[in-house]
Design an enzyme around this catalytic site. Structure first.
Site, PDB file in Angstrom:
ATOM      1  N   CYS A   1      36.665  31.561  51.173  1.00 46.99           N
ATOM      2  CA  CYS A   1      36.474  31.467  52.626  1.00 46.99           C
ATOM      3  C   CYS A   1      36.830  30.117  53.068  1.00 46.99           C
ATOM      4  O   CYS A   1      36.930  29.028  52.404  1.00 46.99           O
ATOM      5  CB  CYS A   1      34.811  31.227  52.453  1.00 46.99           C
ATOM      6  SG  CYS A   1      34.136  30.845  53.867  1.00 46.99           S
TER       7      CYS A   1
ATOM      8  N   CYS B   1      34.502  27.346  53.789  1.00 45.19           N
ATOM      9  CA  CYS B   1      34.024  26.698  52.527  1.00 45.19           C
ATOM     10  C   CYS B   1      35.079  25.584  51.951  1.00 45.19           C
ATOM     11  O   CYS B   1      34.606  24.504  51.515  1.00 45.19           O
ATOM     12  CB  CYS B   1      33.718  27.611  51.380  1.00 45.19           C
ATOM     13  SG  CYS B   1      32.369  29.062  51.942  1.00 45.19           S
TER      14      CYS B   1
END
Length: 317
Positions: A76, A79
């Site tokens: 991600c 993230c």
């Protein structure tokens, strides 16, 4: 020459003094250096422990104390941008009395289902088993103020029905684990065993079908055992069934006898009608006005008996 000797002797004496001093200093600082070298790896190793990792095996630890938990995935991009900030925030966790943790949803699918993670990254605040979802800005100062100023009190907690320790979320966690297991089995069959994709789908379909049939039969047996039918569980059921069967047989025999009696009555009525017709023909003669043939004549007694019986029948009717 005397001056040179004096100079050389003085220089040698000073060099000897400096070497002795250096030896003394080295001996005194050597243990300190060794101690510093020994403690440095421990400090370096202890620093990453400020950011704890939660797994399916130790997730119940977050039910006590105060926690800030980040759910992320390595692939991600958002993230990846948050990771440095989250590590800096974790360094303040011990000073503030808060446990800072992270969860890799790719490695812990059970926790992903238990917390219903639908977006990444997702951050939860937990205080003594009460969970709240963090919706603020994702900077270190915002995290610190959220915990230090107790801004989490203004956030509505997650319902007990959807709490991670509820029965519903336990079932959801098991479902996510099962889905991950199926995915791994599919990858193993297609990549290592060389089974085509459609073949893997057929196998899973057959397994699902037969497992559903087996589960259905098991549930039926359990239901019959736990909640038996009242008529079968009654002690007088078989006696009642036997008496009802006997009554049915008796009724059937009575009906047959009545049917036979009605047939006999019909036959007797038909015979009486025929006798009556014969008598009337005998009295009137043949339709052409000629007497009946002698072969078909009756005796007087028979005619008299038939006339009497016909009269009695007419009186009875």
């Amino acid at each position: 020459m005397a001056c040179l000797r004096a100079t050389s002797s003085s220089s040698s004496s000073s060099f000897a003094m400096s070497s002795s001093v250096w030896t003394t200093v080295r001996r005194s600082w050597a243990p300190c250096l060794l101690l510093a070298l020994c403690l440095t790896p421990e400090l370096v190793a202890a620093k990453p422990e400020s950011l704890r990792e939660v797994t399916d095996g130790n997730w119940e630890d977050i039910l006590s104390g105060e926690w800030m938990i980040e759910f992320y995935a390595p692939w991600c991009p958002a993230c990846q941008q948050l990771q440095p900030v989250w590590k800096e925030f974790a360094d303040w966790g011990e000073d503030m009395g808060v446990n800072i943790a992270k969860v890799d949803v790719t490695e812990q699918p059970g926790l992903s289902g238990r917390f219903i993670i639908t977006s990444l990254p997702t951050i939860y605040h937990c205080k003594d088993g009460v969970f709240r979802k963090y919706q603020g800005a994702r900077t270190k100062d915002d995290f610190l103020s959220f915990v230090d100023e107790q801004k989490w009190k203004a956030v509505e907690p997650v319902s007990s029905w959807f709490g991670p320790s509820s029965f519903l979320m336990n079932a959801m966690s098991a479902l996510f684990k099962l889905s991950m297991f199926i995915r791994r089995c599919h990858n193993y069959m297609t990549e290592y065993l060389g089974i085509p994709v459609w073949g893997s789908y057929v196998i899973f379909g057959l397994v699902t079908l037969f497992s559903g049939l087996a589960l259905g039969l098991l549930l039926v047996f359990i239901a019959d055992f736990v909640f038996p039918s009242r008529r079968f569980s009654s002690p007088d059921y078989y006696q009642k069934k036997q008496s009802m069967e006997q009554a049915r047989l008796i009724k059937q025999q009575d009906d047959e006898q009545e049917a036979d009696g009605e047939e006999d009555d019909d036959e007797e009525e038909e015979e009486d009608d025929e006798d009556r017709d014969d008598v009337m023909r005998r009295r009137r003669g043949s339709p052409e006005g000629r007497p009946e043939p002698k072969g078909q004549s009756f005796s007087d007694e028979a005619l008299r008996k038939r006339v009497v019986t016909s009269r009695e029948d007419e009186e009875d009717t």
